[in-house]
Write an enzyme that holds these catalytic residues in place. Structure first.
Site, PDB file in Angstrom:
ATOM      1  CB  ALA A  36      -0.928   0.105   1.163  1.00  0.00           C
ATOM      2  CG  HIS A 129      -1.932  -0.653  -3.713  1.00  0.00           C
ATOM      3  ND1 HIS A 129      -2.621  -0.639  -2.267  1.00  0.00           N
ATOM      4  CD2 HIS A 129      -2.548   0.325  -4.314  1.00  0.00           C
ATOM      5  CE1 HIS A 129      -3.186   0.477  -2.155  1.00  0.00           C
ATOM      6  NE2 HIS A 129      -3.271   0.906  -3.399  1.00  0.00           N
ATOM      7  CB  CYS A 130      -3.525  -6.028  -1.221  1.00  0.00           C
ATOM      8  SG  CYS A 130      -2.036  -7.078  -1.358  1.00  0.00           S
ATOM      9  CB  ALA A 131      -2.167  -4.768   3.502  1.00  0.00           C
ATOM     10  CB  THR A 137      -0.845  -7.646  -4.614  1.00  0.00           C
ATOM     11  OG1 THR A 137      -1.395  -6.533  -4.220  1.00  0.00           O
ATOM     12  CG2 THR A 137       0.043  -7.006  -5.850  1.00  0.00           C
TER      13      THR A 137
END
Length: 228
Positions: A36, A129-131, A137
């Site tokens: 992220a 994106h993710c975290a 992702t």
């Protein structure tokens, strides 16, 4: 694969540089994957513009975004799309549960279909994106590489390098939270290898899978050619 040195991310990488059959290689500056990006400096934005990034797709859940908004959401330089999965950021419960969780992401046809449709509609490069850029992702990146004809070994290599880049964060997090399980934060090759095996059993080919996403023929072709 090439890591992109943004100032406030650890796991921003380009999906270019992988062999894709027939003498082809996936092109750089088409799809970037990342953890992220909570901050984008002026220099970061310039790097992304030079890579022709026009949009970012955020896979995190609404609560995750409320706690830590993506810098792209407020940036006038990029389009921002929020595309959460039905699983949210649910823990797999065990190491053996990781491939099953990835299977749930893959079978979330409404979410994956929207993500692919957005990617197909962007003329420029897209950052996903993710975290921490590992699970949600990682699965979407694997599907995009499959669509480009990249082989399993390179998909596994792309997946497993996440832990290399985020390992310091994971170690610090585990020190502060010793109750976290051993599999927390890891991107062990076996997780994605089992996922790819199950994918082949469930969907046979990437073409059959793309056909389940309610994409137009042109969108499917665009996705398969996005990395070239």
């Amino acid at each position: 694969m090439k890591r992109i040195p943004l100032s406030h991310t650890m796991n921003t990488r380009d999906l270019g540089g992988y062999p894709a059959g027939n003498g082809k290689m996936t092109a750089y500056a088409r799809i970037l994957r990342s953890d992220a990006p909570l901050v984008l400096s002026i220099e970061d934005a310039e790097i992304l513009k030079q890579l022709n990034v026009t949009a970012a797709i955020d896979f995190r859940s609404k609560p995750e975004i409320e706690r830590n908004p993506s810098a792209f959401e407020l940036s006038p330089d990029f389009d921002y799309f929020h595309c959460p999965f039905a699983i949210g950021n649910r823990d797999p419960g065990s190491k053996d549960g990781v491939p099953a969780l990835y299977g749930e992401i893959i079978s979330d046809f409404p979410a994956i279909g929207r993500i692919m449709r957005i990617i197909a509609g962007q003329k420029g490069a897209v950052l996903i994106h993710c975290a921490v850029g590992k699970d949600r992702t990682g699965v979407v990146a694997a599907l995009l590489l499959l669509a480009a004809g990249v082989g399993a070994s390179d998909i596994l290599a792309d997946y497993q390098v996440s832990y290399t880049y985020i390992r310091h964060l994971i170690r610090e997090t585990k020190k502060k939270n010793p109750e976290l399980p051993d599999y927390y934060g890891r991107s062990d090759m076996e997780n994605m290898e089992k996922t790819l095996i199950q994918f082949k059993e469930d969907y046979h080919t990437i073409d059959e899978y793309l056909g389940k996403l309610n994409l137009t023929t042109n969108e499917q072709v665009t996705i398969k050619n996005k990395l070239f």
